[in-house]
Design an enzyme around this catalytic site. Sequence first.
Site, PDB file in Angstrom:
ATOM      1  N   HIS A 167     -37.349   6.271  33.941  1.00  0.00           N
ATOM      2  CA  HIS A 167     -36.556   5.735  32.823  1.00  0.00           C
ATOM      3  C   HIS A 167     -35.738   6.842  32.140  1.00  0.00           C
ATOM      4  CE1 HIS A 167     -36.454   1.975  30.123  1.00  0.00           C
ATOM      5  NE2 HIS A 167     -35.346   2.679  29.936  1.00  0.00           N
TER       6      HIS A 167
ATOM      7  N   ASP B  84     -35.112   3.050  38.182  1.00  0.00           N
ATOM      8  CA  ASP B  84     -35.288   3.911  37.010  1.00  0.00           C
ATOM      9  C   ASP B  84     -36.267   3.262  36.036  1.00  0.00           C
ATOM     10  OD1 ASP B  84     -34.661   6.220  35.421  1.00  0.00           O
ATOM     11  OD2 ASP B  84     -33.552   4.889  34.073  1.00  0.00           O
TER      12      ASP B  84
ATOM     13  N   LYS C  22     -21.748  -3.807  28.869  1.00  0.00           N
ATOM     14  CA  LYS C  22     -21.241  -2.437  28.639  1.00  0.00           C
ATOM     15  C   LYS C  22     -21.544  -1.503  29.814  1.00  0.00           C
ATOM     16  CE  LYS C  22     -23.388  -2.678  24.626  1.00  0.00           C
ATOM     17  NZ  LYS C  22     -23.514  -4.144  24.489  1.00  0.00           N
ATOM     18  N   ILE C  23     -22.785  -1.534  30.287  1.00  0.00           N
ATOM     19  CA  ILE C  23     -23.160  -0.618  31.377  1.00  0.00           C
ATOM     20  C   ILE C  23     -22.480  -1.061  32.682  1.00  0.00           C
ATOM     21  CG2 ILE C  23     -25.081   0.234  32.808  1.00  0.00           C
ATOM     22  CD1 ILE C  23     -26.833   0.004  30.237  1.00  0.00           C
TER      23      ILE C  23
ATOM     24  N   GLU D 141     -44.353   0.220  33.596  1.00  0.00           N
ATOM     25  CA  GLU D 141     -44.033   1.614  33.264  1.00  0.00           C
ATOM     26  C   GLU D 141     -44.680   2.095  31.980  1.00  0.00           C
ATOM     27  OE1 GLU D 141     -39.637   1.336  32.958  1.00  0.00           O
ATOM     28  OE2 GLU D 141     -39.879   1.867  30.860  1.00  0.00           O
TER      29      GLU D 141
ATOM     30  N   ARG E  93     -34.423  -3.368  33.486  1.00  0.00           N
ATOM     31  CA  ARG E  93     -35.812  -3.401  33.029  1.00  0.00           C
ATOM     32  C   ARG E  93     -36.699  -3.715  34.224  1.00  0.00           C
ATOM     33  NH1 ARG E  93     -34.466  -0.956  29.309  1.00  0.00           N
ATOM     34  NH2 ARG E  93     -34.565  -1.428  27.090  1.00  0.00           N
TER      35      ARG E  93
ATOM     36  N   THR F 264     -31.766  -0.264  37.113  1.00  0.00           N
ATOM     37  CA  THR F 264     -31.845   0.615  35.936  1.00  0.00           C
ATOM     38  C   THR F 264     -31.935  -0.243  34.677  1.00  0.00           C
ATOM     39  OG1 THR F 264     -29.439   0.690  35.715  1.00  0.00           O
ATOM     40  CG2 THR F 264     -30.454   2.465  36.991  1.00  0.00           C
TER      41      THR F 264
ATOM     42  N   ASP G 104     -22.279 -13.088  36.284  1.00  0.00           N
ATOM     43  CA  ASP G 104     -22.633 -12.971  34.863  1.00  0.00           C
ATOM     44  C   ASP G 104     -22.216 -14.267  34.177  1.00  0.00           C
ATOM     45  OD1 ASP G 104     -22.554 -12.401  32.076  1.00  0.00           O
ATOM     46  OD2 ASP G 104     -22.397 -10.254  32.488  1.00  0.00           O
TER      47      ASP G 104
ATOM     48  N   CYS H 152     -28.446  -6.884  33.731  1.00  0.00           N
ATOM     49  CA  CYS H 152     -28.617  -7.965  32.746  1.00  0.00           C
ATOM     50  C   CYS H 152     -29.848  -7.632  31.901  1.00  0.00           C
ATOM     51  CB  CYS H 152     -28.788  -9.299  33.461  1.00  0.00           C
ATOM     52  SG  CYS H 152     -30.085  -9.296  34.702  1.00  0.00           S
ATOM     53  N   PRO H 153     -29.951  -8.229  30.718  1.00  0.00           N
ATOM     54  CA  PRO H 153     -31.141  -7.966  29.906  1.00  0.00           C
ATOM     55  C   PRO H 153     -32.359  -8.686  30.485  1.00  0.00           C
ATOM     56  CG  PRO H 153     -29.722  -9.589  28.827  1.00  0.00           C
ATOM     57  CD  PRO H 153     -29.000  -9.150  30.067  1.00  0.00           C
TER      58      PRO H 153
HETATM   59  P1  NAI Z   1     -24.943  -5.838  27.531  1.00  0.00           P
HETATM   60  O1  NAI Z   1     -25.587  -6.789  26.563  1.00  0.00           O
HETATM   61  O2  NAI Z   1     -23.682  -5.167  27.156  1.00  0.00           O
HETATM   62  O3  NAI Z   1     -24.691  -6.626  28.925  1.00  0.00           O
HETATM   63  C1  NAI Z   1     -25.634  -7.458  29.540  1.00  0.00           C
HETATM   64  C2  NAI Z   1     -24.869  -8.462  30.380  1.00  0.00           C
HETATM   65  O4  NAI Z   1     -25.805  -9.219  31.139  1.00  0.00           O
HETATM   66  C3  NAI Z   1     -24.041  -9.451  29.540  1.00  0.00           C
HETATM   67  O5  NAI Z   1     -22.703  -9.478  29.983  1.00  0.00           O
HETATM   68  C4  NAI Z   1     -24.734 -10.794  29.807  1.00  0.00           C
HETATM   69  O6  NAI Z   1     -23.849 -11.908  29.782  1.00  0.00           O
HETATM   70  C5  NAI Z   1     -25.318 -10.553  31.184  1.00  0.00           C
HETATM   71  N1  NAI Z   1     -26.384 -11.494  31.545  1.00  0.00           N
HETATM   72  C6  NAI Z   1     -27.281 -12.111  30.740  1.00  0.00           C
HETATM   73  N2  NAI Z   1     -28.062 -12.925  31.471  1.00  0.00           N
HETATM   74  C7  NAI Z   1     -27.658 -12.811  32.757  1.00  0.00           C
HETATM   75  C8  NAI Z   1     -28.073 -13.426  33.985  1.00  0.00           C
HETATM   76  N3  NAI Z   1     -29.075 -14.306  34.022  1.00  0.00           N
HETATM   77  N4  NAI Z   1     -27.421 -13.070  35.127  1.00  0.00           N
HETATM   78  C9  NAI Z   1     -26.395 -12.186  35.104  1.00  0.00           C
HETATM   79  N5  NAI Z   1     -25.953 -11.594  33.972  1.00  0.00           N
HETATM   80  C10 NAI Z   1     -26.590 -11.900  32.825  1.00  0.00           C
HETATM   81  O7  NAI Z   1     -26.078  -4.803  27.891  1.00  0.00           O
HETATM   82  P2  NAI Z   1     -25.915  -3.316  28.477  1.00  0.00           P
HETATM   83  O8  NAI Z   1     -25.729  -2.367  27.339  1.00  0.00           O
HETATM   84  O9  NAI Z   1     -24.927  -3.323  29.567  1.00  0.00           O
HETATM   85  O10 NAI Z   1     -27.389  -3.046  29.052  1.00  0.00           O
HETATM   86  C11 NAI Z   1     -27.943  -3.853  30.079  1.00  0.00           C
HETATM   87  C12 NAI Z   1     -29.424  -3.587  30.179  1.00  0.00           C
HETATM   88  O11 NAI Z   1     -29.625  -2.236  30.645  1.00  0.00           O
HETATM   89  C13 NAI Z   1     -30.185  -3.608  28.826  1.00  0.00           C
HETATM   90  O12 NAI Z   1     -30.589  -4.933  28.480  1.00  0.00           O
HETATM   91  C14 NAI Z   1     -31.364  -2.731  29.096  1.00  0.00           C
HETATM   92  O13 NAI Z   1     -32.424  -3.535  29.570  1.00  0.00           O
HETATM   93  C15 NAI Z   1     -30.906  -1.800  30.212  1.00  0.00           C
HETATM   94  N6  NAI Z   1     -30.783  -0.388  29.773  1.00  0.00           N
HETATM   95  C16 NAI Z   1     -31.416   0.577  30.509  1.00  0.00           C
HETATM   96  C17 NAI Z   1     -31.335   1.925  30.144  1.00  0.00           C
HETATM   97  C18 NAI Z   1     -31.999   3.011  30.954  1.00  0.00           C
HETATM   98  O14 NAI Z   1     -32.163   4.145  30.457  1.00  0.00           O
HETATM   99  N7  NAI Z   1     -32.396   2.778  32.198  1.00  0.00           N
HETATM  100  C19 NAI Z   1     -30.617   2.325  28.941  1.00  0.00           C
HETATM  101  C20 NAI Z   1     -29.933   1.245  28.267  1.00  0.00           C
HETATM  102  C21 NAI Z   1     -30.039  -0.060  28.665  1.00  0.00           C
END
Ligand code: NAI
Length: 324
Positions: free
Chosen positions: A290, A253, A153-154, A258, A229, A227, A173, A200-201
């Site tokens: 963050h 971020d 999503k991000i 942290e 983890r 941004t 990805d 990525c997560p």
């Molecule tokens: P999402 O679940 O929509 O997308 C994560 C993507 O990473 C998926 O497409 C997945 O297939 C991919 N992925 C998984 N393992 C991978 C790998 N080894 N290599 C490459 N890609 C891989 O998650 P979303 O919503 O996009 O968020 C991503 C991360 O951003 C979250 O897990 C969270 O840690 C972080 N985040 C940070 C925030 C902040 O305030 N700084 C706020 C919200 C989320």
Amino acid sequence: MKLALFSSQRYEQHAFEQHCPAGTDVRFFEVSLNAQTASLSDGFDAVCVFVNDDLNAQTIALIARHGVKLILLRCAGFNNVDLNAAKTHGIRVARVPAYSPEAVAEHCVALMLTLSRKTHKAYNRVREDNFDLNGLLGFNLHGKTVGLIGCGKIGLALVSILNGFGARVLVSDPASPSGNFELVSQPELLQRADIISLHCPLNEQTYHIIDETTLAAMKPGVMLINTGRGALLDSKACINALKTGQLGYLGLDVYEQESELFFKDRSEEILQDDVFARLLTFKNVLITGHQGFFTQEALAEIVQTTYFNLEQFGKCEPLENEVK
Ligand code: NAI
């Protein structure tokens, strides 16, 4: 329903109080939830936690003993919750899967532009009537190659913005998403990108995905933005790469340690984290605490979805946002 909200901040208390559904009793605790503070959950049906609460097996066993049946994450990531332990103790876990991917994507671009155009330096100079441009030479995002490791999503929200800048976008990805970008392997992305951003997560596969080896495989002088983890990158390896110039810019971020630092005013304290202190000494490193998610729109969504999750649980309905 009785809800205990941990790691509570002033900025969210008002919103959680204002939108509290009838029949819900919400109590705020400034401390984070961990094994030492778990006793505070006594008598509550649910706990509401954020990114740095430590829901390990021990904490979960303790909150289960105190009667907690639901963990509500007011964030998307769930790397801080031992899901197996929650299952063992019959505790359900729900999260806010997407509060505003655009908020994080826009913050990412803010970090990129600040570093590329040195606006953090310019701001200070102009305030001191120093209008010298020497040392402020930047570069265009237009025409640059930006690599996203993870494009959910991000990542997708960021792709739209970067397309607008006229940047070339590469994505690695394993889920092979599609969009206005080139899908490549991670080694190819590392080799070709001028700017790399992590979306990525955090899990066992992605822990320190950026380390000494991957840093060495990047273009010299690359810009790295995290941004996602903190533990996606090895901070000490980044320090070494910054010292040699292999890493040209670093925007963070999030930070691996942290939980000991962020979300509190520590301006009267002596900083104990030497790695963080060293990162702060580099002129080409920009760190925010963050705040990628922190927009009015995202906060409203967090409150709304958290109460939605609680209500579904209260009505014994299937949890739409359950983490299993
Ligand atoms: P999402 O679940 O929509 O997308 C994560 C993507 O990473 C998926 O497409 C997945 O297939 C991919 N992925 C998984 N393992 C991978 C790998 N080894 N290599 C490459 N890609 C891989 O998650 P979303 O919503 O996009 O968020 C991503 C991360 O951003 C979250 O897990 C969270 O840690 C972080 N985040 C940070 C925030 C902040 O305030 N700084 C706020 C919200 C989320």
